[in-house]
Design a protein around this motif. Sequence first.
Motif, short mmCIF file in Angstrom:
data_model
loop_
_atom_site.label_atom_id
_atom_site.label_comp_id
_atom_site.label_asym_id
_atom_site.label_seq_id
_atom_site.Cartn_x
_atom_site.Cartn_y
_atom_site.Cartn_z
N ASP A 107 -0.88 3.20 10.23
CA ASP A 107 -0.05 2.65 9.15
C ASP A 107 0.78 1.49 9.71
O ASP A 107 1.03 1.39 10.91
CB ASP A 107 0.84 3.73 8.55
CG ASP A 107 1.84 4.27 9.55
OD1 ASP A 107 2.96 3.75 9.62
OD2 ASP A 107 1.46 5.20 10.31
N PHE A 108 1.24 0.63 8.81
CA PHE A 108 1.90 -0.61 9.23
C PHE A 108 3.20 -0.33 9.98
O PHE A 108 3.52 -1.00 10.97
CB PHE A 108 2.17 -1.49 8.01
CG PHE A 108 2.75 -2.83 8.37
CD1 PHE A 108 1.96 -3.85 8.88
CD2 PHE A 108 4.12 -3.06 8.23
CE1 PHE A 108 2.50 -5.08 9.22
CE2 PHE A 108 4.67 -4.30 8.57
CZ PHE A 108 3.86 -5.31 9.07
N ALA A 109 3.99 0.65 9.54
CA ALA A 109 5.27 0.93 10.19
C ALA A 109 5.06 1.37 11.64
O ALA A 109 5.77 0.92 12.55
CB ALA A 109 6.02 2.01 9.41
N THR A 110 4.08 2.25 11.85
CA THR A 110 3.78 2.69 13.22
C THR A 110 3.28 1.54 14.07
O THR A 110 3.67 1.39 15.23
CB THR A 110 2.73 3.81 13.19
OG1 THR A 110 3.22 4.91 12.42
CG2 THR A 110 2.41 4.30 14.59
N SER A 111 2.42 0.70 13.50
CA SER A 111 1.89 -0.45 14.22
C SER A 111 3.02 -1.42 14.58
O SER A 111 3.05 -1.99 15.68
CB SER A 111 0.84 -1.17 13.37
OG SER A 111 -0.23 -0.32 13.07
N LEU A 112 3.97 -1.58 13.64
CA LEU A 112 5.10 -2.48 13.89
C LEU A 112 5.93 -1.99 15.07
O LEU A 112 6.30 -2.76 15.96
CB LEU A 112 5.95 -2.56 12.62
CG LEU A 112 7.03 -3.66 12.58
CD1 LEU A 112 6.37 -5.03 12.48
CD2 LEU A 112 7.96 -3.42 11.39
N GLU A 113 6.23 -0.69 15.09
CA GLU A 113 7.03 -0.11 16.18
C GLU A 113 6.28 -0.22 17.50
O GLU A 113 6.90 -0.54 18.54
CB GLU A 113 7.34 1.35 15.87
CG GLU A 113 8.25 1.53 14.66
CD GLU A 113 8.39 3.00 14.28
OE1 GLU A 113 7.76 3.85 14.96
OE2 GLU A 113 9.12 3.31 13.33
N LEU A 114 5.00 0.05 17.50
CA LEU A 114 4.22 0.01 18.73
C LEU A 114 4.17 -1.41 19.28
O LEU A 114 4.37 -1.63 20.48
CB LEU A 114 2.80 0.53 18.47
CG LEU A 114 1.84 0.50 19.66
CD1 LEU A 114 2.36 1.38 20.80
CD2 LEU A 114 0.43 0.93 19.24
N TRP A 115 3.89 -2.38 18.41
CA TRP A 115 3.80 -3.77 18.87
C TRP A 115 5.14 -4.24 19.41
O TRP A 115 5.21 -4.87 20.47
CB TRP A 115 3.36 -4.67 17.70
CG TRP A 115 3.01 -6.07 18.13
CD1 TRP A 115 3.86 -7.02 18.57
CD2 TRP A 115 1.70 -6.66 18.16
NE1 TRP A 115 3.20 -8.18 18.87
CE2 TRP A 115 1.86 -7.98 18.62
CE3 TRP A 115 0.43 -6.21 17.81
CZ2 TRP A 115 0.79 -8.85 18.76
CZ3 TRP A 115 -0.63 -7.07 17.94
CH2 TRP A 115 -0.46 -8.38 18.41
N PHE A 116 6.22 -3.92 18.66
CA PHE A 116 7.55 -4.35 19.09
C PHE A 116 7.91 -3.77 20.45
O PHE A 116 8.38 -4.48 21.34
CB PHE A 116 8.59 -3.93 18.05
CG PHE A 116 10.00 -4.18 18.49
CD1 PHE A 116 10.55 -5.46 18.45
CD2 PHE A 116 10.79 -3.13 18.96
CE1 PHE A 116 11.86 -5.68 18.86
CE2 PHE A 116 12.09 -3.36 19.37
CZ PHE A 116 12.63 -4.62 19.33
N SER A 117 7.72 -2.48 20.63
CA SER A 117 8.10 -1.83 21.90
C SER A 117 7.28 -2.37 23.05
O SER A 117 7.80 -2.59 24.16
CB SER A 117 7.93 -0.32 21.79
OG SER A 117 6.57 0.02 21.54
N THR A 118 6.00 -2.61 22.82
CA THR A 118 5.14 -3.10 23.89
C THR A 118 5.53 -4.52 24.29
O THR A 118 5.68 -4.82 25.49
CB THR A 118 3.67 -3.09 23.43
OG1 THR A 118 3.30 -1.75 23.06
CG2 THR A 118 2.75 -3.57 24.56
N GLU A 119 5.71 -5.40 23.31
CA GLU A 119 6.06 -6.78 23.63
C GLU A 119 7.47 -6.90 24.21
O GLU A 119 7.73 -7.74 25.07
CB GLU A 119 5.93 -7.66 22.39
CG GLU A 119 4.49 -8.01 22.04
CD GLU A 119 3.74 -8.56 23.23
OE1 GLU A 119 4.23 -9.51 23.87
OE2 GLU A 119 2.66 -8.03 23.55
N LEU A 120 8.38 -6.06 23.75
CA LEU A 120 9.74 -6.08 24.31
C LEU A 120 9.71 -5.71 25.79
O LEU A 120 10.36 -6.36 26.62
CB LEU A 120 10.64 -5.12 23.54
CG LEU A 120 12.09 -5.04 24.04
CD1 LEU A 120 12.77 -6.40 23.95
CD2 LEU A 120 12.87 -3.98 23.26
N ALA A 121 8.95 -4.67 26.13
CA ALA A 121 8.84 -4.27 27.54
C ALA A 121 8.18 -5.37 28.36
O ALA A 121 8.64 -5.71 29.46
CB ALA A 121 8.06 -2.97 27.65
N ASN A 122 7.09 -5.93 27.83
CA ASN A 122 6.37 -6.98 28.57
C ASN A 122 7.27 -8.18 28.86
O ASN A 122 7.35 -8.68 29.98
CB ASN A 122 5.14 -7.44 27.77
CG ASN A 122 4.08 -6.37 27.67
OD1 ASN A 122 3.98 -5.49 28.52
ND2 ASN A 122 3.28 -6.44 26.62
#
Length: 473
Positions: free
Chosen positions: A157-172
């Motif tokens: 779902d979009f909300a889960t995808s949004l959280e996953l993308w944000f957390s990954t890119e923030l860490a990177n």
Amino acid sequence: MADQVRHEAGTLPGAQAMRLPADMLLVASVIFCAALFGIMTRPVGFLAAFWPANAVLLGLMIREPRLASFGGWIAAFAGYVAADLVTGGTLRMTLWLTAANLTEALTGYVLFRALAEDHRRMRWPQSIVVLFAVCCCAAAMSAFVGAGVSTAYFGRDFATSLELWFSTELANTTVMLPVMLAAPRLADIRLPRRIDLSAQGLRRATPAIALAASILLGSLIGGPGSFAFPVPALLWCAVSYSLFATASLTLCFTIWGMVIITGAFADLPADTDLVAWGKSIRLALALIALAPLAVASINANRNQLLKRLKDMVEHDEMTGALTRATFLERSERHLSQDGTAAVLMLDIDRFKSVNDRHGHAAGDVALVAFAAAVRAALRPGDLFGRLGGEEFAVFLPRATQAEAQALAGRIRRAVEERPVDIGDGSRLTITVSIGLALQATIARPSLDALLATADAALYQAKAGGRNRVETAA
């Protein structure tokens, strides 16, 4: 004038056009390699575990503004697309991912360009907090553009995808961008000729060794808390090394943490929410990385302030020469270590008449010009100090008589040949008298004896007509 013409020619549109293809090739190549590395970390059914390309692009554009041209961004686009296509990506998914990646880099670039240069180079204690805020904004913008990829291709779902993308890119971005911003220029890098195995070298390497040992221990023990084992060693590195070294070690720690997370997926229970689990750990890694980075930034700022304070204490404010106390202390140290040495006593000829005829402001200008001429004539390692008023001294460690006489003559000519612009359209010519004393000519060499002998020679130079060098017999 020739240097100025060459400098101006380097900024002409034609010169920029000549450099543009090389800059575009550089950007495209770097982004291609960084993206290829990130693609290699993609687990099945997920996006990349570690994606450095966006932070690398952002760092390049901030450090080298000339790369942030329209051609530079087009080259970055080409690098992203080429890396994805050569590894089997579909064109639609590649363009979508590339749009998200460029959105992150462009957002970060716009925000960073609005900050002061000291923030961009992380020279202020609060710079890490500012950097983290920029990374949050850039990761959020990228997530809004790219989260649909996970929805379209991995069924989330979009909300889960949004959280996953944000957390990954923030860490990177949080761990990669500081390395790019704090990295020294290539011209400033000095590689050691050999590995320092002395006791001092081993002590300096101890924090890095402790970090490696804690990472190894975390790998052996495993478990959800293993990524926190290296934190004490990271803080030790932060107070021991430069900001760039600390950022590089923090990056290594985070990559290891990402690998541990990815490798642990296979051992988790079947009903575990892998997305939520991975998202939580990535955010934790990003927040952990802030601690050593902030400590290193504060430590670097403190060291810079201490160095500036030390320079103010040790150097004469007007001329930049060493103060009397510092000059005497350093000269004493050299004299006790070196086999041969020489001392020059320097006195500006008829300096009182300069003040009387043109004012003390003109006298100050003459002192500054004189000091600049002397420094330009000295060798590396020579000491130049102001003893008082218009009287200066130079200590020449390991100088023979011939070397000392040649250098004294060079100083005399440099001062005489440098006209002093006193600001009203007129120029003065000043000269200097120099007395030279050699350590080898004194029965019981000491700094006081050398200075006294050089001072006596200086008076002989004054009596002999000024603007000359007199060597003590």
